[in-house]
Write a protein that holds these residues in place. Structure first.
Motif, PDB file in Angstrom:
ATOM      1  N   LEU A   1       0.798  -1.221   0.000  1.00 25.71           N
ATOM      2  CA  LEU A   1       0.000   0.000   0.000  1.00 25.71           C
ATOM      3  C   LEU A   1       0.835   1.277   0.000  1.00 25.71           C
ATOM      4  O   LEU A   1       0.297   2.361  -0.204  1.00 25.71           O
ATOM      5  CB  LEU A   1      -0.911   0.010   1.237  1.00 25.71           C
ATOM      6  CG  LEU A   1      -1.818  -1.210   1.391  1.00 25.71           C
ATOM      7  CD1 LEU A   1      -2.477  -1.215   2.757  1.00 25.71           C
ATOM      8  CD2 LEU A   1      -2.853  -1.251   0.286  1.00 25.71           C
ATOM      9  N   GLY A   2       2.121   1.127   0.265  1.00 28.15           N
ATOM     10  CA  GLY A   2       2.986   2.298   0.364  1.00 28.15           C
ATOM     11  C   GLY A   2       3.131   2.732   1.812  1.00 28.15           C
ATOM     12  O   GLY A   2       2.277   2.436   2.647  1.00 28.15           O
ATOM     13  N   PRO A   3       4.205   3.437   2.114  1.00 26.30           N
ATOM     14  CA  PRO A   3       4.514   3.773   3.498  1.00 26.30           C
ATOM     15  C   PRO A   3       3.602   4.832   4.125  1.00 26.30           C
ATOM     16  O   PRO A   3       3.636   5.041   5.328  1.00 26.30           O
ATOM     17  CB  PRO A   3       5.956   4.274   3.424  1.00 26.30           C
ATOM     18  CG  PRO A   3       6.103   4.766   2.032  1.00 26.30           C
ATOM     19  CD  PRO A   3       5.232   3.881   1.185  1.00 26.30           C
ATOM     20  N   SER A   4       2.774   5.501   3.329  1.00 29.66           N
ATOM     21  CA  SER A   4       1.947   6.570   3.892  1.00 29.66           C
ATOM     22  C   SER A   4       0.452   6.252   3.835  1.00 29.66           C
ATOM     23  O   SER A   4      -0.382   7.145   3.840  1.00 29.66           O
ATOM     24  CB  SER A   4       2.246   7.891   3.180  1.00 29.66           C
ATOM     25  OG  SER A   4       1.963   7.776   1.804  1.00 29.66           O
ATOM     26  N   HIS A   5       0.112   4.981   3.810  1.00 26.88           N
ATOM     27  CA  HIS A   5      -1.296   4.565   3.786  1.00 26.88           C
ATOM     28  C   HIS A   5      -1.860   4.563   5.211  1.00 26.88           C
ATOM     29  O   HIS A   5      -1.148   4.240   6.165  1.00 26.88           O
ATOM     30  CB  HIS A   5      -1.392   3.161   3.168  1.00 26.88           C
ATOM     31  CG  HIS A   5      -2.775   2.747   2.854  1.00 26.88           C
ATOM     32  ND1 HIS A   5      -3.618   2.193   3.781  1.00 26.88           N
ATOM     33  CD2 HIS A   5      -3.481   2.816   1.694  1.00 26.88           C
ATOM     34  CE1 HIS A   5      -4.782   1.930   3.230  1.00 26.88           C
ATOM     35  NE2 HIS A   5      -4.723   2.298   1.962  1.00 26.88           N
ATOM     36  N   PRO A   6      -3.145   4.906   5.389  1.00 26.32           N
ATOM     37  CA  PRO A   6      -3.738   4.910   6.739  1.00 26.32           C
ATOM     38  C   PRO A   6      -3.604   3.575   7.485  1.00 26.32           C
ATOM     39  O   PRO A   6      -3.378   3.577   8.703  1.00 26.32           O
ATOM     40  CB  PRO A   6      -5.211   5.240   6.489  1.00 26.32           C
ATOM     41  CG  PRO A   6      -5.214   5.980   5.197  1.00 26.32           C
ATOM     42  CD  PRO A   6      -4.088   5.408   4.389  1.00 26.32           C
ATOM     43  N   LEU A   7      -3.709   2.461   6.775  1.00 30.26           N
ATOM     44  CA  LEU A   7      -3.571   1.173   7.442  1.00 30.26           C
ATOM     45  C   LEU A   7      -2.154   0.987   7.977  1.00 30.26           C
ATOM     46  O   LEU A   7      -1.957   0.411   9.054  1.00 30.26           O
ATOM     47  CB  LEU A   7      -3.951   0.024   6.497  1.00 30.26           C
ATOM     48  CG  LEU A   7      -3.927  -1.383   7.081  1.00 30.26           C
ATOM     49  CD1 LEU A   7      -4.821  -1.485   8.321  1.00 30.26           C
ATOM     50  CD2 LEU A   7      -4.354  -2.396   6.020  1.00 30.26           C
ATOM     51  N   VAL A   8      -1.166   1.497   7.257  1.00 27.16           N
ATOM     52  CA  VAL A   8       0.226   1.421   7.730  1.00 27.16           C
ATOM     53  C   VAL A   8       0.361   2.171   9.050  1.00 27.16           C
ATOM     54  O   VAL A   8       1.005   1.680   9.988  1.00 27.16           O
ATOM     55  CB  VAL A   8       1.199   1.966   6.661  1.00 27.16           C
ATOM     56  CG1 VAL A   8       2.619   2.096   7.215  1.00 27.16           C
ATOM     57  CG2 VAL A   8       1.193   1.065   5.422  1.00 27.16           C
ATOM     58  N   SER A   9      -0.266   3.326   9.162  1.00 26.89           N
ATOM     59  CA  SER A   9      -0.168   4.086  10.415  1.00 26.89           C
ATOM     60  C   SER A   9      -0.840   3.333  11.560  1.00 26.89           C
ATOM     61  O   SER A   9      -0.307   3.295  12.674  1.00 26.89           O
ATOM     62  CB  SER A   9      -0.764   5.489  10.260  1.00 26.89           C
ATOM     63  OG  SER A   9      -2.161   5.438  10.049  1.00 26.89           O
ATOM     64  N   GLU A  10      -1.980   2.719  11.310  1.00 26.15           N
ATOM     65  CA  GLU A  10      -2.657   1.936  12.352  1.00 26.15           C
ATOM     66  C   GLU A  10      -1.792   0.779  12.834  1.00 26.15           C
ATOM     67  O   GLU A  10      -1.686   0.524  14.040  1.00 26.15           O
ATOM     68  CB  GLU A  10      -3.981   1.373  11.825  1.00 26.15           C
ATOM     69  CG  GLU A  10      -5.089   2.373  11.691  1.00 26.15           C
ATOM     70  CD  GLU A  10      -6.366   1.721  11.229  1.00 26.15           C
ATOM     71  OE1 GLU A  10      -6.747   0.665  11.783  1.00 26.15           O
ATOM     72  OE2 GLU A  10      -6.990   2.267  10.302  1.00 26.15           O
TER      73      GLU A  10
ATOM     74  N   GLN B   1       1.479   0.520  12.523  1.00 29.54           N
ATOM     75  CA  GLN B   1       2.676   1.066  13.174  1.00 29.54           C
ATOM     76  C   GLN B   1       2.382   1.399  14.634  1.00 29.54           C
ATOM     77  O   GLN B   1       3.177   1.089  15.527  1.00 29.54           O
ATOM     78  CB  GLN B   1       3.151   2.322  12.430  1.00 29.54           C
ATOM     79  CG  GLN B   1       4.414   2.915  12.988  1.00 29.54           C
ATOM     80  CD  GLN B   1       5.608   2.001  12.827  1.00 29.54           C
ATOM     81  OE1 GLN B   1       5.903   1.539  11.729  1.00 29.54           O
ATOM     82  NE2 GLN B   1       6.300   1.715  13.903  1.00 29.54           N
ATOM     83  N   ILE B   2       1.244   1.994  14.897  1.00 34.36           N
ATOM     84  CA  ILE B   2       0.865   2.325  16.272  1.00 34.36           C
ATOM     85  C   ILE B   2       0.656   1.049  17.084  1.00 34.36           C
ATOM     86  O   ILE B   2       1.084   0.963  18.242  1.00 34.36           O
ATOM     87  CB  ILE B   2      -0.374   3.239  16.276  1.00 34.36           C
ATOM     88  CG1 ILE B   2       0.032   4.623  15.740  1.00 34.36           C
ATOM     89  CG2 ILE B   2      -0.994   3.332  17.671  1.00 34.36           C
ATOM     90  CD1 ILE B   2      -1.126   5.529  15.408  1.00 34.36           C
ATOM     91  N   ALA B   3       0.045   0.034  16.488  1.00 34.95           N
ATOM     92  CA  ALA B   3      -0.145  -1.241  17.190  1.00 34.95           C
ATOM     93  C   ALA B   3       1.196  -1.894  17.514  1.00 34.95           C
ATOM     94  O   ALA B   3       1.364  -2.475  18.592  1.00 34.95           O
ATOM     95  CB  ALA B   3      -1.018  -2.181  16.356  1.00 34.95           C
TER      96      ALA B   3
ATOM     97  N   GLU C   1       2.525   8.242  14.823  1.00 34.38           N
ATOM     98  CA  GLU C   1       1.911   9.560  15.027  1.00 34.38           C
ATOM     99  C   GLU C   1       2.251  10.500  13.863  1.00 34.38           C
ATOM    100  O   GLU C   1       1.397  11.273  13.407  1.00 34.38           O
ATOM    101  CB  GLU C   1       2.404  10.148  16.340  1.00 34.38           C
ATOM    102  CG  GLU C   1       1.730  11.449  16.710  1.00 34.38           C
ATOM    103  CD  GLU C   1       2.198  11.977  18.054  1.00 34.38           C
ATOM    104  OE1 GLU C   1       2.323  13.214  18.171  1.00 34.38           O
ATOM    105  OE2 GLU C   1       2.424  11.173  18.971  1.00 34.38           O
ATOM    106  N   LYS C   2       3.484  10.434  13.390  1.00 35.48           N
ATOM    107  CA  LYS C   2       3.890  11.272  12.258  1.00 35.48           C
ATOM    108  C   LYS C   2       3.062  10.927  11.014  1.00 35.48           C
ATOM    109  O   LYS C   2       2.606  11.821  10.299  1.00 35.48           O
ATOM    110  CB  LYS C   2       5.386  11.068  11.980  1.00 35.48           C
ATOM    111  CG  LYS C   2       5.917  11.908  10.850  1.00 35.48           C
ATOM    112  CD  LYS C   2       7.409  11.666  10.644  1.00 35.48           C
ATOM    113  CE  LYS C   2       7.914  12.424   9.440  1.00 35.48           C
ATOM    114  NZ  LYS C   2       9.314  12.109   9.151  1.00 35.48           N
TER     115      LYS C   2
END
Length: 167
Positions: A121-130, A132-134, A156-157
């Motif tokens: 999906l690429g490093p800036s996809h919303p699922l990646v952020s979710e 990463q936080i997990a 967070e970034k």
């Protein structure tokens, strides 16, 4: 066409869940799986998606053992390689493992989900952020504070870059 009919039952189940009809939703998901049974043991995104959805339903109703089994099946049906269904099922399994106090197992699944999600999906996809936080939450549970801080700051970034409102 059984796969098309199965997708119909899957979508019907989602609508039932949204209106609070948990038992009927489960029956519709099981009907979708029944229609897909000839594909059982094969890699198929519809099987993976439906098993994952049943896992989420079971998790929401408190059947954590059943949920875990369904997430594992979903991963198997997603197959090798980078597939969205595998990413989502691994994320769900990882968060379930964390919820059940198994942060090491959670981290294994979440790191794999994160790697797959970034490639797919690429490093800036919303699922990646979710995810990463997990991963950061898992590292906190393992008392790996420095690594957790790095992971959570990265998540967070990403959230800020995506303008996702934090809760």
């Amino acid at each position: 066409d059984p796969p098309a009919l199965a997708r119909h039952h899957h979508n019907l189940a989602r609508a039932m869940l949204l209106s609070g009809e948990t038992a009927d939703a489960r029956a519709a998901y099981e009907r979708a799986l029944q229609l897909l049974r000839p594909l059982d043991g094969e890699v198929h995104p519809d099987l993976a998606r439906t098993e994952n959805s049943v896992g989420l339903l079971l998790q929401a109703t408190g059947d954590l053992t059943g949920a875990r089994e369904r997430f594992v099946r979903a991963i198997a049906h997603a197959g090798e390689g980078d597939h969205r269904e595998s990413v989502v099922a691994r994320y769900n399994l990882g968060t379930l493992e964390l919820r059940q106090g198994r942060p090491e197992q959670a981290r294994v699944e979440l790191v794999q989900a994160l790697d797959q999600a970034e490639r797919l999906l690429g490093p800036s996809h919303p699922l990646v952020s979710e995810i990463q936080i997990a991963v950061g939450e898992t590292l906190l549970a393992e008392n790996k504070r420095d690594a957790a801080t790095i992971a959570l700051e990265r998540g967070e970034k990403l959230v800020k870059q995506l303008e996702i409102p934090s809760e």
